[in-house]
Scaffold this motif. Structure first.
Motif, PDB file in Angstrom:
ATOM      1  N   ASP A 148      56.905  37.118  31.704  1.00  0.00           N
ATOM      2  CA  ASP A 148      55.621  37.143  31.465  1.00  0.00           C
ATOM      3  C   ASP A 148      55.262  35.925  30.298  1.00  0.00           C
ATOM      4  O   ASP A 148      56.188  35.451  29.832  1.00  0.00           O
ATOM      5  N   ASN A 149      53.886  35.753  30.220  1.00  0.00           N
ATOM      6  CA  ASN A 149      53.462  34.460  29.140  1.00  0.00           C
ATOM      7  C   ASN A 149      54.167  33.175  29.542  1.00  0.00           C
ATOM      8  O   ASN A 149      54.531  32.332  28.587  1.00  0.00           O
ATOM      9  N   ILE A 150      54.389  32.986  30.879  1.00  0.00           N
ATOM     10  CA  ILE A 150      54.926  31.575  30.905  1.00  0.00           C
ATOM     11  C   ILE A 150      53.991  30.600  31.111  1.00  0.00           C
ATOM     12  O   ILE A 150      52.921  30.686  31.927  1.00  0.00           O
ATOM     13  N   SER A 151      54.197  29.407  30.378  1.00  0.00           N
ATOM     14  CA  SER A 151      53.108  28.438  30.218  1.00  0.00           C
ATOM     15  C   SER A 151      53.126  27.687  31.573  1.00  0.00           C
ATOM     16  O   SER A 151      54.106  27.064  32.141  1.00  0.00           O
ATOM     17  N   SER A 152      51.802  27.394  32.116  1.00  0.00           N
ATOM     18  CA  SER A 152      51.716  26.299  33.174  1.00  0.00           C
ATOM     19  C   SER A 152      51.794  25.031  33.086  1.00  0.00           C
ATOM     20  O   SER A 152      52.134  24.190  33.927  1.00  0.00           O
ATOM     21  N   GLY A 153      52.024  24.516  31.630  1.00  0.00           N
ATOM     22  CA  GLY A 153      52.095  23.049  31.397  1.00  0.00           C
ATOM     23  C   GLY A 153      50.635  22.706  31.108  1.00  0.00           C
ATOM     24  O   GLY A 153      49.421  23.500  31.677  1.00  0.00           O
TER      25      GLY A 153
END
Length: 209
Positions: A56-61
């Protein structure tokens, strides 16, 4: 930039491949399947980081649209979901931020998830995007799906803040100029000393507030 969550996945296919992030500068703004197919879309998914199962809440960049587009045409952002009939998953995409970036790298927010006016287009199948402060997909098991969430158009000129180009402040009296971007500038003043016209200049460094 945005964050993702992959709630679950089932089946034998690589379900993490069915989320795509795309941009277009020639989408008509008509939110239907025919208009989507007629537009040229640049798939930036390979430049993004998407969540894996249970994350969860993984940054796309951070992606700069200027790396893929030329000129100042309007740009549309899109999230595309594709699903095969033998497996399913559910993506949550949230916290999207569109920024204008100054020459010194300071980000000025242009839009966030709730102000991008997302429109949902169900091209095939029963699944459809839905949004309430965040976007999510609820796929139907056993159906092939293609569904899009497409933002409003954004003027690319408003998404980048370049150095001030300068302007003439003619006439008499107190003059005020508000700089739009940080940087080093030369201020030039033409004035009449009673006998002849003279010119003076000085260097000004403008910092972010």
């Amino acid at each position: 930039r945005f964050t993702t969550r992959l709630d679950y996945m089932s089946g034998e296919s690589p379900a993490t491949d069915n989320l795509h992030f795309l941009i277009s500068k020639d989408f008509s703004g008509v939110y239907d399947a025919e208009s989507i197919a007629a537009a040229n879309w640049i798939d930036l998914s390979s430049a993004c980081t998407f969540a894996k199962e249970g994350e969860d809440n993984i940054s796309s960049g951070e992606l700069s649209v200027n790396d893929w587009l030329d000129g100042d045409e309007d740009v549309f952002f899109a999230l595309k979901y594709e699903n095969e009939s033998t497996w399913k998953n559910r993506w949550v995409v949230r916290a999207i931020t569109v920024d204008a970036i100054t020459p010194s790298g300071v980000k000025n927010k242009v839009a966030k998830m709730t102000t991008m006016d997302w429109q949902y287009v169900n091209v095939s199948g029963k699944a459809v995007w839905g949004g309430s402060g965040q976007l999510l997909i609820n796929p139907a098991l056993g159906d092939a799906n293609e569904d899009w969430a497409i933002s409003k158009s954004f003027e690319r000129g408003s998404m980048k803040i370049g150095p001030d180009t300068g302007e003439s402040l003619s006439g008499t009296g107190t003059k005020t100029y508000t700089f739009k971007a940080a940087g080093s500038y030369t201020v030039v003043v033409d004035y009449f000393d009673g006998k002849q016209w003279r010119q003076a200049n000085c260097s000004v460094t403008v910092k972010e507030a």
